[in-house]
Design an enzyme around this catalytic site. Structure first.
Site, short mmCIF file in Angstrom:
data_model
loop_
_atom_site.label_atom_id
_atom_site.label_comp_id
_atom_site.label_asym_id
_atom_site.label_seq_id
_atom_site.Cartn_x
_atom_site.Cartn_y
_atom_site.Cartn_z
N LYS A 297 -26.89 -66.54 -35.79
CA LYS A 297 -27.88 -65.95 -36.72
C LYS A 297 -27.22 -65.50 -38.01
CE LYS A 297 -29.94 -63.77 -32.64
NZ LYS A 297 -28.66 -63.59 -31.90
N VAL B 38 -23.26 -61.16 -37.24
CA VAL B 38 -23.11 -59.71 -37.40
C VAL B 38 -22.61 -59.02 -36.14
CG1 VAL B 38 -25.43 -58.97 -36.70
CG2 VAL B 38 -24.23 -57.75 -38.56
N TYR B 39 -22.65 -59.68 -34.98
CA TYR B 39 -22.14 -59.06 -33.75
C TYR B 39 -20.65 -58.80 -33.89
CZ TYR B 39 -26.53 -60.56 -31.47
OH TYR B 39 -27.85 -60.76 -31.13
N SER B 40 -20.29 -57.54 -33.92
CA SER B 40 -18.88 -57.13 -34.12
C SER B 40 -18.30 -57.76 -35.38
CB SER B 40 -18.02 -57.45 -32.90
OG SER B 40 -18.37 -56.60 -31.82
N PHE B 41 -19.18 -57.98 -36.37
CA PHE B 41 -18.77 -58.48 -37.68
C PHE B 41 -17.92 -59.75 -37.58
CE2 PHE B 41 -19.20 -53.84 -37.81
CZ PHE B 41 -20.32 -53.76 -38.63
#
Length: 303
Positions: free
Chosen positions: A93, A66-69
């Site tokens: 994750k 999910v970090y910066s998609f």
């Protein structure tokens, strides 16, 4: 972190895997959408940070889909190209929403199996060393989540599984289910923990010490508050993250009282305030590894 410090390594939970006591965090890689307020590091800087970290002895790198998609994983994967795959332990994750599709979030078998394939492609690898759930999913039964993760371990796509941001009862329930059904169990939990935020000690620490689960600490400087560059009135350097993004929540009056003492200790030891804050964490027996960002990585070689 003293200049030219020798990296130390600790066992990840009850596994036989050794990870560096400092872990490179990649939440600032990319900067798409909401994540821009946290960081927007591009490929060239990411390449440099990853090289610095590995050269300093860090063998543990943490990211999340999910970090910066997905952009963080993509940038990290490119930065690791050409390096021996067994020279680092790679963690990512799953849980957060990745697109507008109705099932593109959560910890269902559907989302986990789709997400791991996407993460493997972005990271440019055939396996993930530590695959972590990025929080609790109140909708999906824990049994479904754990069986899906166990399947990934059995398939060789994932070596170990971990959790992040769970309450004590949630972690213990998951461990109990894994033991009951013979499933892969969470070998680590990633949580917020600092000298100014010690809530983890109430429930999580007793559980992990009893069950031999490793603790990976995120935001060890409380979003920069323990860097020593902020004042009691809330002011800080222009452009610094906490000025515009006040996270994680901290009892600031208590934190600044602690900082007053930390500054005294730092002066007596000829160290910096963040060095003392990190050293405190690394002396806590439950802690396996502390996740650090770009500025701390730079200090490893520049101080």
């Amino acid at each position: 972190m003293a200049a030219q410090r020798e990296m130390k390594y600790r066992l990840l939970g009850r596994t036989g895997v050794l990870v560096s006591e400092l872990c490179l965090g990649t939440m600032t890689f990319g900067g798409k959408g909401f994540w821009e307020v946290i960081g927007s590091q591009g490929q060239d800087l990411v390449n440099d940070l990853v090289a610095r970290a590995l050269d300093a002895g860090i063998n543990f790198i943490d990211t999340a889909n999910v970090y910066s998609f997905g952009e963080s994983e993509t940038l990290l994967g490119k930065a690791l190209q050409g390096r021996a795959r067994d020279s680092y332990v790679l963690a990512t994750k799953v849980r957060g929403r990745m697109n507008v599709d109705v099932n593109a979030l959560g910890l269902s078998r559907y989302h986990i199996l789709a997400s791991v394939e996407d993460s493997l492609k972005r990271l440019g690898t055939d396996h993930i060393d530590l695959y972590q759930i990025h929080g609790f999913d109140a909708v999906t039964p824990l049994e479904e989540t754990l069986r899906a993760l166990d399947d990934l371990v059995r398939q060789g796509k994932v070596r170990y599984i971990g959790a992040s941001n769970l309450a004590g009862w949630q972690l213990m329930k998951a461990l109990g289910l894994s033991n009951q059904h013979g499933l892969a169990r969470f070998e680590s939990i990633q949580s917020y923990y600092t000298i100014a935020g010690r809530d983890l000690e109430r429930e999580i620490v007793p559980v992990v010490q009893d069950q031999q689960v490793g603790v990976l600490v995120w935001s060890p400087l409380a979003g920069g508050l323990l860097s020593g560059k902020y004042n009691r009135d809330g002011s800080g350097p222009a452009g610094s993250r906490r000025v515009s993004f006040d996270f994680p929540p901290v009892d600031k009056e208590r934190a600044f009282d602690i900082l007053d003492v930390v500054r005294i200790v730092a002066g007596e030891l000829n160290a910096t305030v963040p060095q003392i804050a990190l050293a405190w964490l690394l002396h806590q027996p439950a802690v396996t590894s502390v996740i650090i960002g770009a500025k701390s990585v730079e200090q490893l070689q520049d101080n």
